[in-house]
Design a protein around this motif. Structure first.
Motif, PDB file in Angstrom:
ATOM      1  N   ASP A  15       0.814  -1.207   0.000  1.00 57.31           N
ATOM      2  CA  ASP A  15       0.000   0.000   0.000  1.00 57.31           C
ATOM      3  C   ASP A  15       0.852   1.263   0.000  1.00 57.31           C
ATOM      4  O   ASP A  15       0.553   2.236  -0.708  1.00 57.31           O
ATOM      5  N   ILE A  68       2.406   1.844  -3.461  1.00 58.67           N
ATOM      6  CA  ILE A  68       1.406   2.292  -4.435  1.00 58.67           C
ATOM      7  C   ILE A  68       1.046   3.763  -4.192  1.00 58.67           C
ATOM      8  O   ILE A  68       0.944   4.560  -5.133  1.00 58.67           O
ATOM      9  N   LEU A  80       1.990   1.922 -15.212  1.00 57.52           N
ATOM     10  CA  LEU A  80       2.663   1.259 -14.094  1.00 57.52           C
ATOM     11  C   LEU A  80       3.206  -0.085 -14.552  1.00 57.52           C
ATOM     12  O   LEU A  80       2.446  -0.944 -15.017  1.00 57.52           O
ATOM     13  N   ASN A 140       4.447  -3.311 -13.135  1.00 57.75           N
ATOM     14  CA  ASN A 140       4.348  -3.973 -11.831  1.00 57.75           C
ATOM     15  C   ASN A 140       4.999  -5.353 -11.907  1.00 57.75           C
ATOM     16  O   ASN A 140       4.354  -6.337 -12.230  1.00 57.75           O
ATOM     17  N   ALA A 144      -2.552  -4.605  -4.855  1.00 55.61           N
ATOM     18  CA  ALA A 144      -2.011  -3.428  -5.541  1.00 55.61           C
ATOM     19  C   ALA A 144      -3.051  -2.837  -6.492  1.00 55.61           C
ATOM     20  O   ALA A 144      -3.240  -1.610  -6.554  1.00 55.61           O
ATOM     21  N   LYS A 183      -5.711  -1.146  -4.246  1.00 53.09           N
ATOM     22  CA  LYS A 183      -5.254   0.055  -3.552  1.00 53.09           C
ATOM     23  C   LYS A 183      -5.196   1.251  -4.496  1.00 53.09           C
ATOM     24  O   LYS A 183      -5.611   2.362  -4.137  1.00 53.09           O
ATOM     25  N   ALA A 184      -4.679   1.052  -5.697  1.00 49.77           N
ATOM     26  CA  ALA A 184      -4.575   2.157  -6.652  1.00 49.77           C
ATOM     27  C   ALA A 184      -5.958   2.755  -6.945  1.00 49.77           C
ATOM     28  O   ALA A 184      -6.114   3.984  -7.048  1.00 49.77           O
ATOM     29  N   TRP A 192      -1.583  -0.760 -16.775  1.00 50.30           N
ATOM     30  CA  TRP A 192      -0.682  -1.651 -16.032  1.00 50.30           C
ATOM     31  C   TRP A 192       0.003  -2.631 -16.971  1.00 50.30           C
ATOM     32  O   TRP A 192      -0.604  -3.113 -17.943  1.00 50.30           O
TER      33      TRP A 192
END
Length: 421
Positions: free
Chosen positions: A239, A242, A253, A255, A266, A269-270, A279
């Motif tokens: 968290d 992020i 992003l 990842n 993740a 949270k975003a 992503w």
């Protein structure tokens, strides 16, 4: 978009309780191990005139049991079907049935080393298809010392495809750098302006993805890396990372994450903090059902990954002949009743086909003959492989599969991404 690089879960409850650390999943049990073959070289342990025994050490319990279970199920499914047809024809003219012994390492390197030691006591001919970089590295030196093949293992660590350093090893899946570079090339070809944030696992896995991506976008005008964060594979939350990356206002992003629960959290949270970039996810943590659905990934403008295998959950392959047979074999011989959520089931089925290809040109019942055959496969289109990808084991420094197709999530499955955006 197909990219070639030049010189490269949640477990099912019934498995977690049922599989013991050194359980034997005997597809066929015939003959005695280690006997001399009539009219040929003295046989290596684990092979007779009528059978060959392979071992798999992989996580069958713990947080990576979902993909780990798949590494067993696919191989079992492939050879179970072959055994039902009478067995596999070898290059020495004999037809053998394939036995599989499985060992649960719970993604613990110490356990995987102990499992390898148990395999040698159990008379296994070769180890194959095991999941994980640290767990495969744990017994690599022992395998070299004892000249036991560690074949088509599921790690993108390039060490396993370096013939001088790893003479008894060969990786199956594309090295980490290949996957990172594939997405980097797609992004670089977009011609747009993009701010990129990077979240990566703080080990060879994460570093490989990041290095491949950065090399691919280097010198591309309009692409800037505006934030980088790392995490440990043992962390229970990302968290904070992020939140920090969101402040960069990146629209992309990368990842590079291998832990399923963290990949889901993740994504969640975003969204909670209002950050919605496109992503890129690695092939092993991009499952539509196991990761994207619980992560509510449809909220993002784009989810990209790479693949070399057909995905059964994709509508595009619902009636594909390879997929239909695979699902039937998986259910009948792999003890896996549902459509797999993880790509490792398909990967290990491809591994089975590649092993059969090696067996077909293996002229002596020895490990030397097997490794020679294994490292001389070229242009092989195994069942389930996507168009534009193939098995080529002849290139030093590259695993059996080094070509990938960049794909974009379409809400149900993945479709080939011809361009970014």
């Amino acid at each position: 978009m197909t990219v070639r690089t030049g010189t490269r879960g949640t477990p099912r409850a019934r498995w977690v309780g049922a599989v013991a650390v050194a359980s034997v999943l005997a597809i066929s049990l015939t003959g005695c191990r280690g006997s001399a073959q009539s009219g040929g070289s003295a046989a290596a342990p684990g092979i007779t005139d009528t059978s060959i025994t392979l071992g798999i050490t992989t996580p069958l319990s713990g947080t990576t049991a979902g993909p780990g279970t798949c590494t067993v199920a696919g191989v079992k499914a492939y050879f179970g079907a072959k055994n039902a047809e009478g067995g596999v024809k070898f290059g020495d003219g004999k037809t053998r049935k394939v036995e599989i012994k499985t060992y649960d390492d719970a993604y613990d390197p110490q356990k995987s080393l102990a499992n390898f030691q148990q395999m040698t006591s159990d008379g296994v001919f070769a180890e194959t298809s095991g999941l994980g970089t640290p767990t495969n590295r744990a017994f690599r030196e022992a395998a070299i010392s004892q000249k036991v093949p560690q074949a088509l293992v599921m790690t993108g660590d390039p060490l396993f495809s370096n013939r001088q350093q790893s003479p008894w090893q060969l990786g199956l899946v594309p090295i980490y750098q290949n996957e990172g570079a594939a997405f980097g090339k797609l992004l670089a070809s977009s011609g747009g302006t993009h701010k990129v944030a990077i979240l990566s696992q703080n080990d060879d896995y994460g570093k490989g993805y990041v290095a491949g991506f950065k090399d691919a976008v280097k010198g591309t005008s309009g692409i800037s890396i505006v934030g980088e964060q790392t995490y440990e594979a043992t962390d229970t939350s990302v968290d904070a990372q992020i939140t920090q990356l969101a402040s960069s206002k990146a629209d992309v992003l990368v990842n590079a994450m291998s832990v399923t629960p963290l990949a889901i959290s993740a994504l969640q949270k975003a969204q909670q903090i209002g950050w919605k970039p496109s992503w890129f996810l690695p092939s092993n943590t991009s499952s539509p059902t196991a990761i994207l659905e619980p992560g509510k990934a449809s909220a993002y403008p784009g989810i990209y990954s790479v693949s070399f295998a057909k995905a059964p959950q994709s509508p595009a392959f619902a009636k594909d002949a390879d997929v239909v047979k695979f699902l039937s074999d998986l259910k009948q011989y792999g003890d896996y009743k549902e459509t797999p959520a993880f790509p490792h089931c398909m990967w290990s089925y491809i591994a089975g086909a590649t092993l059969e290809k090696a067996f077909s040109t293996m002229t002596e019942p020895t490990r030397d003959s097997f490794m020679s055959a294994l490292k001389n496969i070229k242009g092989f289109q195994a069942p389930l492989m996507l168009k534009g990808t193939q098995v080529d084991t002849t290139v030093d420094g590259q695993p059996a599969i080094s070509s990938v197709v960049v794909q974009k999530f379409n809400g149900k499955g993945y479709a080939t991404a011809a361009k970014f955006g």
